[in-house]
Design a protein around this motif. Structure first.
Motif, PDB file in Angstrom:
ATOM      1  N   ILE A 285       0.835  -1.196   0.000  1.00 25.28           N
ATOM      2  CA  ILE A 285       0.000   0.000   0.000  1.00 25.28           C
ATOM      3  C   ILE A 285       0.872   1.249   0.000  1.00 25.28           C
ATOM      4  O   ILE A 285       2.078   1.191   0.219  1.00 25.28           O
ATOM      5  CB  ILE A 285      -0.965   0.018   1.201  1.00 25.28           C
ATOM      6  CG1 ILE A 285      -0.184   0.123   2.520  1.00 25.28           C
ATOM      7  CG2 ILE A 285      -1.842  -1.233   1.214  1.00 25.28           C
ATOM      8  CD1 ILE A 285      -1.081   0.312   3.748  1.00 25.28           C
ATOM      9  N   GLY A 286       0.220   2.377  -0.227  1.00 25.05           N
ATOM     10  CA  GLY A 286       0.903   3.662  -0.257  1.00 25.05           C
ATOM     11  C   GLY A 286       0.183   4.573  -1.222  1.00 25.05           C
ATOM     12  O   GLY A 286      -0.605   4.124  -2.058  1.00 25.05           O
ATOM     13  N   PRO A 287       0.408   5.884  -1.127  1.00 25.64           N
ATOM     14  CA  PRO A 287      -0.268   6.835  -2.010  1.00 25.64           C
ATOM     15  C   PRO A 287       0.094   6.607  -3.473  1.00 25.64           C
ATOM     16  O   PRO A 287       1.047   5.877  -3.788  1.00 25.64           O
ATOM     17  CB  PRO A 287       0.240   8.196  -1.520  1.00 25.64           C
ATOM     18  CG  PRO A 287       0.831   7.944  -0.172  1.00 25.64           C
ATOM     19  CD  PRO A 287       1.312   6.540  -0.182  1.00 25.64           C
ATOM     20  N   ASN A 288      -0.655   7.246  -4.370  1.00 27.34           N
ATOM     21  CA  ASN A 288      -0.303   7.216  -5.790  1.00 27.34           C
ATOM     22  C   ASN A 288       1.113   7.748  -5.991  1.00 27.34           C
ATOM     23  O   ASN A 288       1.573   8.626  -5.259  1.00 27.34           O
ATOM     24  CB  ASN A 288      -1.278   8.072  -6.594  1.00 27.34           C
ATOM     25  CG  ASN A 288      -2.630   7.384  -6.759  1.00 27.34           C
ATOM     26  OD1 ASN A 288      -2.735   6.161  -6.704  1.00 27.34           O
ATOM     27  ND2 ASN A 288      -3.663   8.176  -6.966  1.00 27.34           N
ATOM     28  N   ALA A 289       1.777   7.196  -7.003  1.00 24.04           N
ATOM     29  CA  ALA A 289       3.127   7.630  -7.389  1.00 24.04           C
ATOM     30  C   ALA A 289       4.169   7.362  -6.313  1.00 24.04           C
ATOM     31  O   ALA A 289       5.214   8.012  -6.278  1.00 24.04           O
ATOM     32  CB  ALA A 289       3.137   9.108  -7.771  1.00 24.04           C
ATOM     33  N   THR A 290       3.888   6.405  -5.443  1.00 24.95           N
ATOM     34  CA  THR A 290       4.871   6.085  -4.406  1.00 24.95           C
ATOM     35  C   THR A 290       5.793   4.950  -4.829  1.00 24.95           C
ATOM     36  O   THR A 290       6.686   4.564  -4.085  1.00 24.95           O
ATOM     37  CB  THR A 290       4.154   5.727  -3.087  1.00 24.95           C
ATOM     38  OG1 THR A 290       5.068   5.831  -2.005  1.00 24.95           O
ATOM     39  CG2 THR A 290       3.610   4.300  -3.124  1.00 24.95           C
ATOM     40  N   GLY A 291       5.553   4.360  -6.016  1.00 26.84           N
ATOM     41  CA  GLY A 291       6.482   3.360  -6.535  1.00 26.84           C
ATOM     42  C   GLY A 291       6.013   1.925  -6.476  1.00 26.84           C
ATOM     43  O   GLY A 291       6.829   1.010  -6.683  1.00 26.84           O
ATOM     44  N   LYS A 292       4.724   1.675  -6.247  1.00 24.12           N
ATOM     45  CA  LYS A 292       4.251   0.291  -6.118  1.00 24.12           C
ATOM     46  C   LYS A 292       4.429  -0.494  -7.418  1.00 24.12           C
ATOM     47  O   LYS A 292       4.924  -1.624  -7.408  1.00 24.12           O
ATOM     48  CB  LYS A 292       2.785   0.285  -5.673  1.00 24.12           C
ATOM     49  CG  LYS A 292       2.548   0.896  -4.298  1.00 24.12           C
ATOM     50  CD  LYS A 292       1.113   0.717  -3.827  1.00 24.12           C
ATOM     51  CE  LYS A 292       0.111   1.525  -4.624  1.00 24.12           C
ATOM     52  NZ  LYS A 292       0.302   2.993  -4.474  1.00 24.12           N
ATOM     53  N   THR A 293       4.024   0.108  -8.540  1.00 27.27           N
ATOM     54  CA  THR A 293       4.165  -0.587  -9.816  1.00 27.27           C
ATOM     55  C   THR A 293       5.627  -0.779 -10.174  1.00 27.27           C
ATOM     56  O   THR A 293       6.040  -1.851 -10.638  1.00 27.27           O
ATOM     57  CB  THR A 293       3.445   0.197 -10.930  1.00 27.27           C
ATOM     58  OG1 THR A 293       2.032   0.224 -10.654  1.00 27.27           O
ATOM     59  CG2 THR A 293       3.675  -0.443 -12.290  1.00 27.27           C
ATOM     60  N   THR A 294       6.447   0.231  -9.959  1.00 28.90           N
ATOM     61  CA  THR A 294       7.884   0.110 -10.217  1.00 28.90           C
ATOM     62  C   THR A 294       8.500  -0.976  -9.350  1.00 28.90           C
ATOM     63  O   THR A 294       9.339  -1.762  -9.812  1.00 28.90           O
ATOM     64  CB  THR A 294       8.584   1.456  -9.953  1.00 28.90           C
ATOM     65  OG1 THR A 294       8.038   2.442 -10.820  1.00 28.90           O
ATOM     66  CG2 THR A 294      10.079   1.356 -10.181  1.00 28.90           C
ATOM     67  N   PHE A 295       8.084  -1.040  -8.104  1.00 27.49           N
ATOM     68  CA  PHE A 295       8.559  -2.069  -7.186  1.00 27.49           C
ATOM     69  C   PHE A 295       8.246  -3.460  -7.734  1.00 27.49           C
ATOM     70  O   PHE A 295       9.116  -4.341  -7.785  1.00 27.49           O
ATOM     71  CB  PHE A 295       7.910  -1.860  -5.810  1.00 27.49           C
ATOM     72  CG  PHE A 295       8.170  -2.935  -4.812  1.00 27.49           C
ATOM     73  CD1 PHE A 295       9.464  -3.289  -4.462  1.00 27.49           C
ATOM     74  CD2 PHE A 295       7.116  -3.593  -4.194  1.00 27.49           C
ATOM     75  CE1 PHE A 295       9.707  -4.291  -3.527  1.00 27.49           C
ATOM     76  CE2 PHE A 295       7.345  -4.585  -3.266  1.00 27.49           C
ATOM     77  CZ  PHE A 295       8.646  -4.941  -2.935  1.00 27.49           C
ATOM     78  N   PHE A 296       7.013  -3.662  -8.195  1.00 26.57           N
ATOM     79  CA  PHE A 296       6.626  -4.967  -8.739  1.00 26.57           C
ATOM     80  C   PHE A 296       7.439  -5.302  -9.988  1.00 26.57           C
ATOM     81  O   PHE A 296       7.884  -6.437 -10.175  1.00 26.57           O
ATOM     82  CB  PHE A 296       5.135  -4.974  -9.066  1.00 26.57           C
ATOM     83  CG  PHE A 296       4.243  -5.253  -7.881  1.00 26.57           C
ATOM     84  CD1 PHE A 296       4.755  -5.361  -6.608  1.00 26.57           C
ATOM     85  CD2 PHE A 296       2.881  -5.414  -8.053  1.00 26.57           C
ATOM     86  CE1 PHE A 296       3.933  -5.619  -5.519  1.00 26.57           C
ATOM     87  CE2 PHE A 296       2.049  -5.678  -6.983  1.00 26.57           C
ATOM     88  CZ  PHE A 296       2.577  -5.785  -5.708  1.00 26.57           C
TER      89      PHE A 296
END
Length: 267
Positions: free
Chosen positions: A42-53
């Protein structure tokens, strides 16, 4: 190489990634994530979740170490890595004129050879049964509802028999009932198939109910990680999301979050 019990699971050390001069991941660390459990990211938009995946899956060249069952995945060829770690993006709808069974079979063949065996057919049938969509096997993709298409996308990921399954906002386009159904099925399949499942979600209450562990990303690093009831606190939500919230535990011990107002409205 046989991993010891202590090394089993997914472990991340100092994961970093930048788009040009813009740092997105600045050092994400994760303790061992065991198989058979869902972890919510979890985390706000543009915090890097997709990049992390994408870095976990090897789709982006992140720096740092991603270790699966004692093995550093950066040492593997791309094809070998994608056999073990499967990433399902938020938008994964196909325009191909295929039946559900054909679409799932094609996903399995992309991870193997183009020769269809009895084992391939049995694997497709098994994953459709696990997701309770066997009755959709002969229907065409363009005939399905949004929720049904999402389950087919998940089936296409599962049929590749990954050790790690990364799902980016798998319920974002679904109504509330289908969200609950899909996440319930994912939890059951994760346990049955002994997968390490990570799901990026925005709804904190869904994360609390369906995940065994929650990871909070903020500013490109791991802000917090642990059981939902410990991580989902009013202080965390205020700090990370800029929202004042009321957090309580229901009679089953699940955290319940009620957002009250933006911090900007009261500071």
């Amino acid at each position: 190489m046989v991993a010891t019990a202590a090394a089993l699971g997914l472990h991340v050390e100092g994961l970093q990634f930048s788009y040009g001069n813009h740092a997105v991941l600045c050092g994400v660390d994760l303790a061992q994530l065991p198989a058979g459990q869902i972890t919510a990211v979890i985390g706000p938009n543009a915090t890097g979740k997709t990049t992390f995946f994408k870095c976990l899956a090897g789709l982006l060249p992140g720096k740092g170490r991603v270790i699966l069952n004692g093995q550093d995945l950066s040492l593997l060829q791309h094809a070998a890595r994608t056999e073990q770690v499967v990433y399902l993006p938020q938008e994964n709808q196909s325009a191909a004129v295929l039946t559900v069974f054909e679409a799932v079979l094609l996903a399995r063949q992309q991870a193997a050879t183009w020769r269809v065996t009895d084992a391939d057919l049995a694997s497709v049938a098994a994953v459709l049964d696990d997701l309770q969509i066997s009755d959709l096997g002969s229907r065409y993709l363009n005939e399905l509802s949004g929720g049904q298409k999402q389950l087919v996308s998940i089936a296409q990921a599962l049929v590749r028999q990954p050790a790690v399954l990364l799902l980016d906002e798998p319920t974002s386009s679904l109504d509330l009932q289908r969200q609950l159904e899909v996440l319930s099925l994912l939890r059951r399949v994760t346990v049955k198939r002994n997968i390490i499942t990570l799901i990026a979600v925005h709804d904190l209450n869904l994360a609390a109910r369906y995940a065994s562990r929650v990871i909070v990303l903020q500013g490109g690093t791991t802000f917090a990680a642990g059981p939902p009831a410990e991580v989902l606190t009013a202080a965390m939500i205020r700090r990370v999301y800029g929202v004042e919230a009321r957090v309580s535990l229901d009679d089953q011990g699940f955290a319940q979050v009620i957002a009250l107002r933006s911090v900007r409205d009261i500071d």
